[in-house]
Scaffold this active site. Structure first.
Site, PDB file in Angstrom:
ATOM      1  N   GLU A 206      -1.518 -94.357  22.535  1.00  0.00           N
ATOM      2  CA  GLU A 206      -1.303 -93.984  23.941  1.00  0.00           C
ATOM      3  C   GLU A 206      -1.885 -95.065  24.841  1.00  0.00           C
ATOM      4  OE1 GLU A 206      -3.237 -90.679  26.986  1.00  0.00           O
ATOM      5  OE2 GLU A 206      -3.164 -90.252  24.844  1.00  0.00           O
ATOM      6  N   ASP A 208      -2.696 -95.476  28.792  1.00  0.00           N
ATOM      7  CA  ASP A 208      -2.745 -94.901  30.133  1.00  0.00           C
ATOM      8  C   ASP A 208      -2.680 -96.025  31.162  1.00  0.00           C
ATOM      9  OD1 ASP A 208      -3.090 -92.485  28.838  1.00  0.00           O
ATOM     10  OD2 ASP A 208      -5.267 -92.530  29.012  1.00  0.00           O
ATOM     11  N   GLU A 211      -4.458 -93.596  35.664  1.00  0.00           N
ATOM     12  CA  GLU A 211      -4.918 -92.234  35.903  1.00  0.00           C
ATOM     13  C   GLU A 211      -5.706 -92.297  37.200  1.00  0.00           C
ATOM     14  OE1 GLU A 211      -5.709 -89.774  32.070  1.00  0.00           O
ATOM     15  OE2 GLU A 211      -6.721 -91.707  31.829  1.00  0.00           O
ATOM     16  N   HIS A 222      -5.611 -96.338  24.120  1.00  0.00           N
ATOM     17  CA  HIS A 222      -6.036 -95.400  23.075  1.00  0.00           C
ATOM     18  C   HIS A 222      -5.276 -95.740  21.785  1.00  0.00           C
ATOM     19  CE1 HIS A 222      -8.065 -92.526  25.855  1.00  0.00           C
ATOM     20  NE2 HIS A 222      -7.080 -92.856  26.695  1.00  0.00           N
TER      21      HIS A 222
END
Length: 324
Positions: A206, A208, A211, A222
């Protein structure tokens, strides 16, 4: 651009580029909102892509054929009605979505997502999650990002502290077919196959991209090696890195106004070496920080593993304002 808002009245914003359960065949085509995006190269310029957004499966209504009784037991299909895929498809039906009721709307190349919406005069939490779909194939858009940049314009001006407007990528299967332990006949066209580094749905890498709300932001990698994922991740937060006046209302990157987020995935010899961030606002290019390490390569894959995930192809998915 993507706009995130906590209220039921928000600003339109334009993109460049849930826990999924099994489901039955829909009773009618899903009215997916079109959202054109662009793929750009230095030699060929920018080419418009035929893309739309599709809501995640968990927002859908699946009920018995000819009735209103739900076929769900919590977040899973009721085993008495759905002991196998064939029986489930006979017993249950999935309704097409009203995207506006779920806080999602598009206008041209602008996607707006709301946390709260009014349905029948009542303010309710929508907090939608959508994926980018290739309308020509009916599959999720695959982005191979090593030595590439991903650019998105965002408007977070109405999103207060305590909420999270997230724009991120995960290594889902293009057809949405991977959904261990569940029946899955709807595929990507019904928002199937969710995964992330928290191992919701199943474990997968993942990234991101953003955010954020109007007060703070972070970007985080991640990586995963098999089912061993870096759940905490390796991130860069301007405020946490000492840049106290860098991001927020009236600051260097003014969150009261639309700004452009540029994320560069730099590689050497086919290995990701850094994830670099800059912003563009008011004609200015504003350099920010970089991620140059990401845990253990032998453990969760490290920065190299994050690069391998990005090279295999990740799916774009903005997630609306949710409580942080």
């Amino acid at each position: 651009m993507v706009s995130f808002s906590s209220s039921s009245i928000g600003l339109a914003a334009c993109v460049l580029a849930g826990l999924a359960a099994a489901q039955t065949i829909p009773s009618a085509p899903d009215p997916r909102p079109l959202l054109p995006t662009w793929k750009c190269t230095s030699s060929g310029g920018c080419v418009k892509q035929n893309t739309s957004v599709v809501l995640d499966w968990e927002y859908r209504n699946t009920h018995v054929v000819g009735g209103t009784t739900s076929c769900m037991n919590g977040m899973k299909l009721d085993a008495s009605r759905c002991p196998n895929a064939e029986t489930c498809a006979k017993n249950c039906v999935t309704e097409p979505m009203n995207y506006a009721d779920k806080g999602v709307s598009t206008s041209g190349s602008a996607l707006t997502m709301y946390h709260y919406v009014k349905v029948d005069g009542k303010l309710t939490s929508a907090s939608p999650r959508v994926y980018l779909l290739d309308e020509s194939t009916g599959k999720y858009v695959m982005m191979s990002l090593l030595n590439q940049e991903l650019t998105v314009d965002v408007d977070l001006s109405t999103l207060p502290c305590g909420e999270n407007g997230a724009f991120y990528l995960s290594e889902m299967t293009a057809d949405g077919s991977k959904n261990p332990g569940q029946f899955n006949v709807g595929g990507a066209g019904l928002g199937n196959g969710y995964c992330d580094a928290q191992c919701q749905g199943y474990c997968c890498g993942e990234m991101d991209i953003l955010e954020a709300n109007s007060q703070a932001n972070v970007f985080t990698g991640h990586p995963c090696k098999g089912n061993n994922c870096d759940k905490g991740g390796c991130g860069y937060n301007p405020y946490g890195s000492g840049q106290r006046n860098f991001y927020g209302p009236g600051k260097t990157v003014d969150s009261n106004k639309v700004f452009t987020v540029v994320t560069a995935f730099k590689a050497s010899g086919g290995r990701l070496t850094s994830i670099d961030r800059k912003y563009i606002q008011g004609g200015r290019t504003i350099n920010s920080g970089s991620i140059t390490g990401c845990g253990s390569e032998s453990g969760t894959g490290g920065l190299v593993g994050m690069g391998q995930s990005l090279q295999r192809g990740s799916k774009f998915r903005p997630f609306s304002s949710a409580m942080m």
